[in-house]
Design an enzyme around this catalytic site. Structure first.
Site, PDB file in Angstrom:
ATOM      1  N   GLU A  73      -4.235   1.851  -3.944  1.00 35.19           N
ATOM      2  CA  GLU A  73      -3.969   2.508  -2.660  1.00 35.19           C
ATOM      3  C   GLU A  73      -2.654   3.268  -2.742  1.00 35.19           C
ATOM      4  OE1 GLU A  73      -3.776  -0.087   0.726  1.00 35.19           O
ATOM      5  OE2 GLU A  73      -5.527  -1.232   0.116  1.00 35.19           O
ATOM      6  N   CYS A 103      -2.626 -26.451   7.011  1.00 33.64           N
ATOM      7  CA  CYS A 103      -3.608 -27.319   7.673  1.00 33.64           C
ATOM      8  C   CYS A 103      -3.767 -28.632   6.909  1.00 33.64           C
ATOM      9  CB  CYS A 103      -4.954 -26.601   7.802  1.00 33.64           C
ATOM     10  SG  CYS A 103      -5.920 -26.599   6.280  1.00 33.64           S
ATOM     11  N   ASN A 126      -8.678  -8.480  -0.089  1.00 33.04           N
ATOM     12  CA  ASN A 126      -7.699  -7.399   0.051  1.00 33.04           C
ATOM     13  C   ASN A 126      -6.309  -7.998   0.184  1.00 33.04           C
ATOM     14  OD1 ASN A 126      -7.592  -4.333   0.514  1.00 33.04           O
ATOM     15  ND2 ASN A 126      -6.176  -5.178   2.021  1.00 33.04           N
ATOM     16  N   GLU A 127      -5.443  -7.619  -0.699  1.00 28.10           N
ATOM     17  CA  GLU A 127      -4.035  -8.017  -0.632  1.00 28.10           C
ATOM     18  C   GLU A 127      -3.846  -9.483  -0.232  1.00 28.10           C
ATOM     19  OE1 GLU A 127      -1.946  -5.159   1.803  1.00 28.10           O
ATOM     20  OE2 GLU A 127      -1.762  -3.795   0.112  1.00 28.10           O
ATOM     21  N   ARG A 157      -6.024 -10.122  10.174  1.00 31.01           N
ATOM     22  CA  ARG A 157      -6.682 -10.187   8.862  1.00 31.01           C
ATOM     23  C   ARG A 157      -5.806 -10.999   7.923  1.00 31.01           C
ATOM     24  NH1 ARG A 157      -5.560  -4.090   6.396  1.00 31.01           N
ATOM     25  NH2 ARG A 157      -3.366  -4.452   5.996  1.00 31.01           N
ATOM     26  N   PHE A 174      -3.347   6.023  13.193  1.00 31.35           N
ATOM     27  CA  PHE A 174      -2.412   7.086  12.830  1.00 31.35           C
ATOM     28  C   PHE A 174      -1.901   6.947  11.398  1.00 31.35           C
ATOM     29  CE2 PHE A 174      -2.197   7.103  17.506  1.00 31.35           C
ATOM     30  CZ  PHE A 174      -2.683   8.393  17.685  1.00 31.35           C
ATOM     31  N   CYS A 201      -5.299 -28.167   3.464  1.00 35.14           N
ATOM     32  CA  CYS A 201      -4.374 -27.630   2.466  1.00 35.14           C
ATOM     33  C   CYS A 201      -3.367 -28.700   2.053  1.00 35.14           C
ATOM     34  CB  CYS A 201      -3.658 -26.399   2.998  1.00 35.14           C
ATOM     35  SG  CYS A 201      -4.735 -24.945   3.003  1.00 35.14           S
TER      36      CYS A 201
HETATM   37  C1  GLA Z   1      -2.489  -2.178   2.816  1.00 29.61           C
HETATM   38  C2  GLA Z   1      -3.935  -2.576   3.019  1.00 29.61           C
HETATM   39  C3  GLA Z   1      -4.769  -1.497   3.625  1.00 29.61           C
HETATM   40  C4  GLA Z   1      -4.028  -0.754   4.691  1.00 29.61           C
HETATM   41  C5  GLA Z   1      -2.743  -0.233   4.129  1.00 29.61           C
HETATM   42  C6  GLA Z   1      -1.936   0.569   5.087  1.00 29.61           C
HETATM   43  O1  GLA Z   1      -2.203  -1.718   1.585  1.00 29.61           O
HETATM   44  O2  GLA Z   1      -4.529  -3.038   1.856  1.00 29.61           O
HETATM   45  O3  GLA Z   1      -5.923  -2.098   4.153  1.00 29.61           O
HETATM   46  O4  GLA Z   1      -3.781  -1.589   5.760  1.00 29.61           O
HETATM   47  O5  GLA Z   1      -1.945  -1.318   3.741  1.00 29.61           O
HETATM   48  O6  GLA Z   1      -0.810   1.123   4.464  1.00 29.61           O
HETATM   49 ZN    ZN Z   2      -5.552 -24.624   5.151  1.00 31.92          ZN
END
Ligand code: GLA
Ligand code: ZN
Length: 700
Positions: A315, A163, A155-156, A117, A365, A166
Site C-alpha cells: 500500500e 481476555c 490486514n495489518e 477493525r 477522503f 488469551c
Molecule cells: C492501512 C490499511 C488500509 C487503509 C490505509 C489508510 O494501511 O491497511 O486499509 O486503512 O491504512 O492509509
Molecule cells: Zn483474547
C-alpha cells in the site's frame, strides 16, 4: 544469483492496489468503468476481499461469492491479476452478536464493543473457526482461478487481547517456555523483588494497566506472546489456504517498524514480505530528503526480513492519506519518486491504498487513484499512469535483489527492553531515531545497509553496526565475536550488552556475555545528560583525525575541548574502564574528562569499535569511512538529495537514481543505458528536478 521473479504471470512489477468493488455493487457502470481506468493507468493487479466479510457472508453460513467471481473474471479478462485477501481484518455484525468472545478485551479488562477493525481476540477458537471456514471456501472457489496470483492474509495485524482465553494461552505459553517450572520463571523475572514471587503459572496475569506492570520480564514476555499468538493466528489462516492451493504464495501486510509485533519472527512464516508505506512528505520538521531517506530505511528493514526474495510495497497513497496530523498532498513528481524508490529498494510491486475513493465513512477522503470526480484527467491519475508506464520500462529489473556488505543490528526485543527500562532519560532514549540516523549517514556514503537481527548469520557482511544493543539474545555475543575474528569491522555504541534475553543484568561488568573481551572495555557508569548539557569526544587517533573534515591538528589534544576538534555529545555518556583496547577519543569535559570515549580493539584484520557516548551520526562519519575502507566497501558520496540503490541478478545490474531536489543534479561515474529515457550514459547522468533514472549496467 537465480532470478526470483515473484509473479511470472505479470512478467515484471506488480502495479495495483486495494480495490473494494463490494462498496459499488449497486453501480455496475462504475465497476465497468474501473476496468477501463485500470487499463489506462497501467494497473495489472487488484487486491480484493480486504474487509469484505459482511458481503461475502452476510449471515452466518450464507456465502455469496458470485459478485467476487464476476469481478475476478472481468479483471482477468482484461489482463489484471488478483491478490485475494482473507476477510479476517474486520468482523461482520452477526458474528459479534452471536459470538461476543471474538471481540477483544482491552488492558483494563473490558470487553470492547462491536465495530472498527483489527480488534479481534486472536485466540478465540470460535473466531478462528469462522475465519478458517471462509478462508477455505474462498480458496476452494478461487484458488484455481488463473487470475489469482497471491493471498493477502487479513490486514495489518496488530494489538493485544486481555481476555480470559488469551490469559490462559499466555500461561501455557509461559509454562512451555520455562519447562513447567515456576521457579525458573521466578528466577528469570527476578520476582523476589517487591514480593512478586509466583507459586504457580495460574497466578500470572498479563500486564493489565491497573495491574502488574513493574516486572520487566513479564512485560517483555507479554509482547513476545502477542507476536507468537498473532503469528499463530496468521499461520492458521495460511495453512488453510495452503492445504487447498499450495502453489499460491502468501503474504501479510506489515507496517514498517511497527512496535507491536516482532516482524522478524513472523517473516519466515510468509512467502513474501509486504508492507504499507505512508511517509509524511513535505512536513514542517525535516527536509524532503530526510523523509525520503527515513523511508529508505524502512524499505531496508522490510527487505531484510527476507533477504533472498524481493518484497512488495502493498500500500501507498496516490495523493494523500486521511489519518495524519496534517494530510498534505504529495507535490507533483513526488508520487513517482516514492514509487520508484520502493522498487529501487527491492520491492517488486507498487501498490496503492486505494483504487477508488469511497463515498462515505471513515476513509471517504483518503487519497485514491480515482477521485470522487471519477475521471482520468486528474493530476493524481496522470501521475499514477506515468508510474504504470515507468514500471513497464523497468520490468527487466523485477526479481533482482539489493545486495550489500553492511548490516545494522536491530532487534524488536531490544527495542522493547529499552523502552521499558526504568532509567536513562525518559524522553531521550530514542533508539529507533538513533538507528535511523546512523543508517542514513552510511547511506550518504553510498552504503545501502541491511537491517538484521543480532543473532542472524552475518556471513554475508563485512561491516556491522550495533547501535544501543542493550539486550543480547542467546548467541548474539558469539555471533559478533565470530564476525570480528573473521576480519569484520564492527561498531557498537553506549548501552551495549547490559541485559540478557530475560532482561537480567549481566554481572561482572557491561557489556556482558564475553563482549568485554571482544571490545576490550568495561562500561562502569552511564551518565544521562539534561537537554542543555553538552560534552564532547575529542578525537585523539591520528588516522581518524586525518579523516576529520575540520582536521585535528593536535593529535595529542588529550582532552581539551576545542571547537572543530570534538564530536559533540548529548544525552548519554558512559564512563569506561579500558582493558586492552586502543583509545581513539576521550571526553572533553566533566569529571570523566580525558577518559576513554571511543575505543577499538583489533582481532587480526577485524576491529571492534566502541563509541561510548551519543554523538550526531554525521560527526561519526570519519569513523564510518575508516570502517568502510577496512571492509573494502567503496565510499560513494552523491550530492545531498540524490539517492542511489543497486539491484542485481543474473541478467544484469540496475542502478536506480532519484533526485529529491527541485533542481537538476548531475551524477558522474555512471555508465550504461537509462531504461527511462533510453539514453546511453557514458559518464555524467543528468537528473532533472525530482527526476529519476534506472541505469542498466549490462557490461559489469
Ligand atoms: C492501512 C490499511 C488500509 C487503509 C490505509 C489508510 O494501511 O491497511 O486499509 O486503512 O491504512 O492509509
Ligand atoms: Zn483474547
Amino acid at each position: 544469483m537465480e532470478k526470483k521473479i515473484l509473479f511470472p504471470q505479470v512478467k515484471g512489477f506488480v502495479h495495483g492496489g486495494d480495490y473494494n468493488p463490494e462498496q459499488w455493487l449497486d453501480r455496475p457502470d462504475i465497476l465497468e468503468e474501473d476496468v477501463r481506468l485500470m487499463k489506462k493507468a497501467g494497473i495489472n493487479s487488484a487486491s480484493v476481499g480486504i474487509f469484505s466479510w459482511s458481503v461475502l457472508e452476510p449471515a452466518e453460513g450464507e456465502f455469496h461469492f458470485e459478485w467476487l467471481e464476476e469481478i475476478i473474471d472481468r479483471l482477468y479478462e482484461n489482463g489484471i491479476y488478483t491478490v485475494l485477501a482473507t476477510p479476517s481484518g474486520a468482523r461482520p455484525a452477526w458474528l459479534d452478536e452471536k459470538y461476543p468472545v471474538a471481540m477483544r478485551v482491552n488492558k483494563m479488562g473490558q470487553r470492547e464493543h462491536h465495530g472498527g477493525r483489527h480488534n479481534h481476540c486472536m485466540s478465540s477458537p470460535v473466531y478462528r473457526e469462522k475465519v478458517a471456514l471462509i478462508d477455505r471456501k474462498l480458496a476452494e472457489k478461487f484458488g484455481s482461478h488463473p487470475g489469482v496470483i497471491m493471498y493477502h492474509i487479513s490486514n495489518e495485524f496488530s494489538g493485544e487481547c486481555y481476555c480470559e482465553h488469551c490469559i490462559r494461552r499466555f500461561r501455557s505459553y509461559l509454562a512451555e517456555k520455562y519447562d513447567h517450572d515456576i521457579e525458573k520463571l521466578n528466577k528469570a523475572w527476578w520476582t523476589a523483588f517487591w514480593s512478586h514471587r509466583y507459586n504457580n503459572f495460574d497466578q500470572i496475569e498479563p500486564p493489565f494497566i491497573h495491574g502488574e506492570t513493574s516486572v520487566m520480564g513479564l512485560n517483555l514476555e507479554w509482547k513476545r506472546f502477542t507476536t507468537w499468538n498473532t503469528n499463530d493466528f496468521m499461520k492458521a489462516e495460511r495453512d488453510v489456504l495452503r492445504s487447498v492451493t499450495p502453489h499460491i504464495p502468501v503474504t501479510a501486510n506489515l507496517m514498517r517498524m511497527f512496535g507491536g509485533l516482532d516482524y522478524r519472527k513472523m517473516a519466515p512464516d510468509m512467502d513474501v514480505v509486504s508492507w504499507d508505506n505512508y511517509p509524511m512528505f513535505h512536513n514542517d520538521w525535516e527536509t524532503l530528503t530526510d523523509t525520503a531517506w527515513e523511508t529508505a530505511f524502512q524499505h531496508a528493514l522490510m527487505r531484510s526480513l527476507k533477504r533472498d526474495v524481493p518484497f512488495m510495497m502493498m500500500e501507498s497513497a496516490p495523493g494523500l492519506v486521511n489519518w495524519q496530523e496534517v494530510n498534505k498532498v504529495k507535490r507533483p513528481g513526488i508520487h513517482r519518486l516514492a514509487c520508484v524508490q520502493a522498487v529501487a529498494c527491492g520491492s517488486d510491486s507498487v501498490q496503492y491504498f486505494q483504487w477508488r475513493k469511497g463515498r462515505g465513512s471513515y476513509e471517504q477522503f483518503h487519497g485514491a487513484v480515482v477521485d470522487h470526480i471519477g475521471t482520468d484527467d486528474t493530476r493524481i491519475f496522470r501521475e499514477v499512469a506515468e508510474v504504470g508506464e515507468l514500471l513497464k520500462k523497468m520490468a527487466p529489473a523485477a526479481g533482482t535483489l539489493v545486495k550489500t556488505k553492511a548490516a545494522m543490528l536491530f532487534d524488536w526485543d531490544n527495542r522493547w527492553a529499552i523502552e521499558d527500562m526504568q532509567g536513562l532519560g525518559r524522553k531521550t532514549k530514542k533508539h529507533e531515531e538513533t538507528c535511523i540516523n546512523i543508517w542514513k549517514e552510511f547511506f550518504r556514503l553510498g552504503v545501502d545497509m541491511d537491517i538484521v537481527g543480532s543473532d542472524e548469520n552475518l556471513d554475508r557482511y563485512d561491516l556491522v553496526v550495533a547501535p544501543m544493543l542493550y539486550m543480547l539474545q542467546p548467541g548474539t555475543a558469539q555471533n559478533l565475536k565470530a564476525f570480528v575474528e573473521r576480519g569484520g569491522q564492527l561498531l557498537a555504541t553506549y548501552l551495549l550488552g547490559y541485559v540478557d534475553a530475560d532482561q537480567l543484568c549481566y554481572l561482572g561488568g557491561f557489556p556482558g556475555d564475553g563482549l568485554k573481551d571482544l571490545f576490550g572495555i568495561v562500561s562502569e557508569e552511564i551518565d544521562s545528560l539534561y537537554p542543555a548539557d553538552r560534552n564532547g569526544i575529542v578525537v585523539t587517533d591520528e588516522r581518524l583525525c586525518a579523516g576529520q573534515e575540520m582536521g585535528c591538528a593536535d593529535s595529542g589534544c588529550g582532552g581539551r575541548a576545542e571547537s572543530g576538534k570534538v564530536w559533540e555529545v548529548t544525552d548519554y555518556a558512559e564512563v569506561l574502564r579500558v582493558q586492552d583496547a586502543r583509545v581513539l577519543g576521550v571526553y572533553a569535559s566533566d569529571f570523566y574528562q580525558g577518559t576513554a570515549a571511543m575505543t577499538c580493539k583489533s582481532h587480526g584484520k577485524g576491529n571492534a569499535y566502541y563509541v561510548a557516548a551519543r554523538t550526531e551520526a554525521s560527526a561519526m562519519r570519519p569513523l564510518f569511512e575508516q570502517m568502510m575502507a577496512d571492509a573494502g566497501i567503496p565510499v560513494r558520496k552523491l550530492a545531498e538529495g540524490v539517492e542511489c540503490h543497486v539491484r542485481s541478478g543474473e541478467e544484469g545490474v540496475y542502478e536506480f537514481y532519484l533526485n529529491w531536489n527541485k533542481e537538476e543534479m548531475a551524477v558522474s561515474g555512471v555508465k550504461g543505458r537509462d531504461m527511462v529515457t533510453g539514453a546511453e550514459i557514458t559518464d555524467t547522468l543528468t537528473l532533472p528536478g525530482y527526476g529519476i533514472a534506472v541505469v542498466n549496467l549490462l557490461s559489469r
